[in-house]
Design a protein around this motif. Structure first.
Motif, PDB file in Angstrom:
ATOM      1  N   TYR A  63       6.657   5.625   1.567  1.00 24.68           N
ATOM      2  CA  TYR A  63       7.174   5.320   2.900  1.00 24.68           C
ATOM      3  C   TYR A  63       7.656   6.597   3.568  1.00 24.68           C
ATOM      4  CZ  TYR A  63      10.190   3.355   6.553  1.00 24.68           C
ATOM      5  OH  TYR A  63      10.789   3.056   7.750  1.00 24.68           O
ATOM      6  N   ALA A  64       7.087   6.878   4.730  1.00 23.15           N
ATOM      7  CA  ALA A  64       7.442   8.073   5.504  1.00 23.15           C
ATOM      8  C   ALA A  64       8.015   7.636   6.845  1.00 23.15           C
ATOM      9  CB  ALA A  64       6.218   8.962   5.711  1.00 23.15           C
ATOM     10  N   PRO A  65       9.334   7.364   6.902  1.00 16.35           N
ATOM     11  CA  PRO A  65       9.903   6.855   8.149  1.00 16.35           C
ATOM     12  C   PRO A  65       9.722   7.815   9.323  1.00 16.35           C
ATOM     13  CG  PRO A  65      11.633   7.435   6.576  1.00 16.35           C
ATOM     14  CD  PRO A  65      10.340   7.476   5.838  1.00 16.35           C
ATOM     15  N   GLY A  66       9.725   9.123   9.030  1.00 15.02           N
ATOM     16  CA  GLY A  66       9.556  10.092  10.102  1.00 15.02           C
ATOM     17  C   GLY A  66       8.189  10.041  10.750  1.00 15.02           C
ATOM     18  N   LEU A  67       7.219   9.499  10.036  1.00 18.98           N
ATOM     19  CA  LEU A  67       5.869   9.339  10.562  1.00 18.98           C
ATOM     20  C   LEU A  67       5.587   7.896  10.967  1.00 18.98           C
ATOM     21  CD1 LEU A  67       3.925  11.510   7.946  1.00 18.98           C
ATOM     22  CD2 LEU A  67       4.598  12.171  10.265  1.00 18.98           C
ATOM     23  N   GLY A  68       6.559   7.010  10.737  1.00 22.32           N
ATOM     24  CA  GLY A  68       6.356   5.600  11.034  1.00 22.32           C
ATOM     25  C   GLY A  68       5.228   4.998  10.222  1.00 22.32           C
ATOM     26  N   ALA A  69       5.136   5.416   8.952  1.00 22.10           N
ATOM     27  CA  ALA A  69       3.972   5.051   8.152  1.00 22.10           C
ATOM     28  C   ALA A  69       4.366   4.722   6.724  1.00 22.10           C
ATOM     29  CB  ALA A  69       2.965   6.196   8.149  1.00 22.10           C
ATOM     30  N   VAL A  70       3.560   3.869   6.095  1.00 22.48           N
ATOM     31  CA  VAL A  70       3.671   3.617   4.663  1.00 22.48           C
ATOM     32  C   VAL A  70       2.255   3.626   4.087  1.00 22.48           C
ATOM     33  CG1 VAL A  70       3.670   1.088   4.906  1.00 22.48           C
ATOM     34  CG2 VAL A  70       4.668   2.150   2.863  1.00 22.48           C
ATOM     35  N   PHE A  71       2.118   4.280   2.948  1.00 21.15           N
ATOM     36  CA  PHE A  71       0.839   4.381   2.260  1.00 21.15           C
ATOM     37  C   PHE A  71       0.890   3.412   1.080  1.00 21.15           C
ATOM     38  CE2 PHE A  71       1.848   8.278   4.394  1.00 21.15           C
ATOM     39  CZ  PHE A  71       0.670   8.626   5.046  1.00 21.15           C
ATOM     40  N   THR A  72       0.095   2.355   1.133  1.00 24.24           N
ATOM     41  CA  THR A  72       0.273   1.241   0.206  1.00 24.24           C
ATOM     42  C   THR A  72      -0.772   1.187  -0.904  1.00 24.24           C
ATOM     43  OG1 THR A  72      -0.989  -0.214   1.685  1.00 24.24           O
ATOM     44  CG2 THR A  72       1.430  -0.188   1.930  1.00 24.24           C
ATOM     45  N   GLY A  73      -1.691   2.142  -0.962  1.00 31.51           N
ATOM     46  CA  GLY A  73      -2.718   2.064  -1.989  1.00 31.51           C
ATOM     47  C   GLY A  73      -3.440   0.734  -1.901  1.00 31.51           C
ATOM     48  N   ASP A  74      -3.513   0.026  -3.038  1.00 35.79           N
ATOM     49  CA  ASP A  74      -4.176  -1.274  -3.047  1.00 35.79           C
ATOM     50  C   ASP A  74      -3.182  -2.427  -3.169  1.00 35.79           C
ATOM     51  OD1 ASP A  74      -6.454   0.217  -2.925  1.00 35.79           O
ATOM     52  OD2 ASP A  74      -7.280  -0.426  -4.841  1.00 35.79           O
ATOM     53  N   THR A  75      -1.936  -2.187  -2.767  1.00 38.06           N
ATOM     54  CA  THR A  75      -0.937  -3.254  -2.811  1.00 38.06           C
ATOM     55  C   THR A  75      -1.033  -4.171  -1.595  1.00 38.06           C
ATOM     56  OG1 THR A  75       0.587  -1.958  -4.159  1.00 38.06           O
ATOM     57  CG2 THR A  75       1.545  -3.760  -2.884  1.00 38.06           C
ATOM     58  N   LEU A  76      -1.143  -3.590  -0.405  1.00 35.87           N
ATOM     59  CA  LEU A  76      -1.217  -4.384   0.821  1.00 35.87           C
ATOM     60  C   LEU A  76      -2.333  -3.848   1.689  1.00 35.87           C
ATOM     61  CD1 LEU A  76      -0.066  -6.574   2.726  1.00 35.87           C
ATOM     62  CD2 LEU A  76       1.467  -4.812   3.649  1.00 35.87           C
ATOM     63  N   PHE A  77      -3.212  -4.758   2.112  1.00 34.33           N
ATOM     64  CA  PHE A  77      -4.322  -4.437   2.992  1.00 34.33           C
ATOM     65  C   PHE A  77      -4.176  -5.172   4.321  1.00 34.33           C
ATOM     66  CE2 PHE A  77      -6.407  -3.963  -1.231  1.00 34.33           C
ATOM     67  CZ  PHE A  77      -6.814  -2.631  -1.099  1.00 34.33           C
ATOM     68  N   GLN A  78      -5.045  -4.833   5.265  1.00 27.03           N
ATOM     69  CA  GLN A  78      -5.175  -5.670   6.445  1.00 27.03           C
ATOM     70  C   GLN A  78      -5.705  -7.023   5.982  1.00 27.03           C
ATOM     71  OE1 GLN A  78      -8.523  -5.051   9.228  1.00 27.03           O
ATOM     72  NE2 GLN A  78      -6.985  -4.870  10.830  1.00 27.03           N
ATOM     73  N   GLY A  79      -4.887  -8.053   6.113  1.00 27.16           N
ATOM     74  CA  GLY A  79      -5.312  -9.393   5.746  1.00 27.16           C
ATOM     75  C   GLY A  79      -4.817  -9.899   4.411  1.00 27.16           C
ATOM     76  N   GLY A  80      -4.029  -9.105   3.698  1.00 29.96           N
ATOM     77  CA  GLY A  80      -3.470  -9.670   2.476  1.00 29.96           C
ATOM     78  C   GLY A  80      -3.260  -8.683   1.355  1.00 29.96           C
ATOM     79  N   PRO A  81      -2.784  -9.194   0.223  1.00 32.91           N
ATOM     80  CA  PRO A  81      -2.494  -8.345  -0.928  1.00 32.91           C
ATOM     81  C   PRO A  81      -3.759  -7.879  -1.628  1.00 32.91           C
ATOM     82  CG  PRO A  81      -2.077 -10.637  -1.476  1.00 32.91           C
ATOM     83  CD  PRO A  81      -2.411 -10.597  -0.023  1.00 32.91           C
ATOM     84  N   GLY A  82      -3.608  -6.838  -2.442  1.00 28.99           N
ATOM     85  CA  GLY A  82      -4.708  -6.360  -3.252  1.00 28.99           C
ATOM     86  C   GLY A  82      -5.087  -7.355  -4.337  1.00 28.99           C
ATOM     87  N   ALA A  83      -6.246  -7.112  -4.943  1.00 34.20           N
ATOM     88  CA  ALA A  83      -6.785  -8.010  -5.956  1.00 34.20           C
ATOM     89  C   ALA A  83      -5.910  -8.017  -7.208  1.00 34.20           C
ATOM     90  CB  ALA A  83      -8.207  -7.595  -6.316  1.00 34.20           C
ATOM     91  N   THR A  84      -5.830  -9.192  -7.831  1.00 33.81           N
ATOM     92  CA  THR A  84      -5.044  -9.314  -9.062  1.00 33.81           C
ATOM     93  C   THR A  84      -5.807 -10.097 -10.132  1.00 33.81           C
ATOM     94  OG1 THR A  84      -3.925 -11.264  -8.132  1.00 33.81           O
ATOM     95  CG2 THR A  84      -2.803  -9.142  -7.931  1.00 33.81           C
ATOM     96  N   GLY A  85      -7.111 -10.066 -10.069  1.00 28.72           N
ATOM     97  CA  GLY A  85      -7.891 -10.868 -10.991  1.00 28.72           C
ATOM     98  C   GLY A  85      -8.361 -10.138 -12.234  1.00 28.72           C
ATOM     99  N   ARG A  86      -7.948  -8.875 -12.394  1.00 26.10           N
ATOM    100  CA  ARG A  86      -8.437  -8.092 -13.528  1.00 26.10           C
ATOM    101  C   ARG A  86      -7.269  -7.637 -14.395  1.00 26.10           C
ATOM    102  NH1 ARG A  86     -11.459  -5.921  -9.008  1.00 26.10           N
ATOM    103  NH2 ARG A  86     -13.494  -6.961  -8.945  1.00 26.10           N
ATOM    104  N   SER A  87      -7.594  -6.946 -15.470  1.00 27.04           N
ATOM    105  CA  SER A  87      -6.580  -6.493 -16.423  1.00 27.04           C
ATOM    106  C   SER A  87      -5.494  -5.671 -15.731  1.00 27.04           C
ATOM    107  CB  SER A  87      -7.231  -5.637 -17.508  1.00 27.04           C
ATOM    108  OG  SER A  87      -8.139  -6.398 -18.263  1.00 27.04           O
ATOM    109  N   PHE A  88      -4.294  -5.768 -16.250  1.00 27.69           N
ATOM    110  CA  PHE A  88      -3.131  -4.993 -15.798  1.00 27.69           C
ATOM    111  C   PHE A  88      -2.589  -5.469 -14.447  1.00 27.69           C
ATOM    112  CE2 PHE A  88      -5.619  -2.081 -18.480  1.00 27.69           C
ATOM    113  CZ  PHE A  88      -4.666  -1.675 -19.402  1.00 27.69           C
ATOM    114  N   SER A  89      -3.079  -6.600 -13.927  1.00 28.65           N
ATOM    115  CA  SER A  89      -2.631  -7.054 -12.610  1.00 28.65           C
ATOM    116  C   SER A  89      -2.008  -8.436 -12.710  1.00 28.65           C
ATOM    117  CB  SER A  89      -3.803  -7.073 -11.618  1.00 28.65           C
ATOM    118  OG  SER A  89      -4.762  -8.033 -12.005  1.00 28.65           O
ATOM    119  N   ASP A  90      -1.210  -8.793 -11.660  1.00 30.54           N
ATOM    120  CA  ASP A  90      -0.494 -10.074 -11.687  1.00 30.54           C
ATOM    121  C   ASP A  90      -0.168 -10.501 -10.263  1.00 30.54           C
ATOM    122  OD1 ASP A  90       1.085 -12.150 -13.339  1.00 30.54           O
ATOM    123  OD2 ASP A  90       2.599 -11.363 -11.961  1.00 30.54           O
TER     124      ASP A  90
END
Length: 209
Positions: free
Chosen positions: A136-163
């Motif tokens: 989270y970079a408040p000074g840039l008004g931005a957050v970099f979410t990787g594969d946690t949150l996308f446009q339209g929903g959360p990242g995939a959780t159907g494979r190993s190591f995910s929940d």
């Protein structure tokens, strides 16, 4: 000079649980004309190095350790001298891609990385992977979410190591409380905002995305 966000898309494959898929990944570069960090060194170290344009690379930050987000990290580190940062909970995934070559630094929740006078706070947002983080970079008004949150929903959780319940908790507790105008820079696909996504949490839960 104020920090800015540069973006490139690299292409390669994602492999896990015996399957392999073609993917396009977002690579985010945060910095000014002198120095920068790379968020997710995906697929193509040469393309990322070129995009740096001669700037000093201070760190390679991994939002998580799925191979498509880290496959170019050691090569980019070797070329630039930058250190690779990863949350320790993702070491088992990292070792699947880079056995015997550990990352250099551990990321921890609440840690602050500073580049070009801009602070990025590490938010541990597990679910897609155990050591997944957002920056989270408040000074840039931005957050970099990787594969946690996308446009339209959360990242995939159907494979190993995910929940799925874990990723929902991460989004509800760590990301949606951020200011609504915050721009969400994702690991794949289009950018969105916290305000655009927050009204849809209940429907994601109901459909078990």
């Amino acid at each position: 000079m104020a920090a800015r966000i540069d973006h490139l898309v690299t292409s390669g494959t994602f492999s896990l649980d015996g399957g392999t898929w073609d993917v396009d990944n977002n690579v985010w570069i945060v910095g000014d004309d002198e120095e920068a960090i790379v968020i997710d060194a995906a697929h193509d170290a040469d393309a990322i190095f070129t995009a740096l344009g001669g700037r000093t690379l201070r760190a390679i930050v991994c939002t998580h350790a799925h191979n498509d987000h880290i496959d170019a990290a050691p090569a980019l580190a070797a070329r630039t001298g930058a250190l690779i940062h990863l949350h320790p909970a993702d070491l088992p995934l990292w070792q699947q891609t880079h056995p015997g070559t550990p990352p250099d630094r551990e990321l921890s929740d609440g840690q602050v990385l500073t580049i070009a006078g801009t602070d990025l706070t590490v938010l541990h947002t597990p679910g897609h992977a155990p050591g997944a983080v957002s920056l989270y970079a408040p000074g840039l008004g931005a957050v970099f979410t990787g594969d946690t949150l996308f446009q339209g929903g959360p990242g995939a959780t159907g494979r190993s190591f995910s929940d799925f319940p874990t990723i929902i908790n991460s989004i509800r507790d760590r990301l949606l409380p951020l200011p609504a105008p915050t721009v969400v820079h994702t690991g794949h696909g289009n950018t969105t905002t916290i305000g655009e996504e927050s009204p849809h949490l209940d429907e994601w839960v109901k459909r078990g995305h």
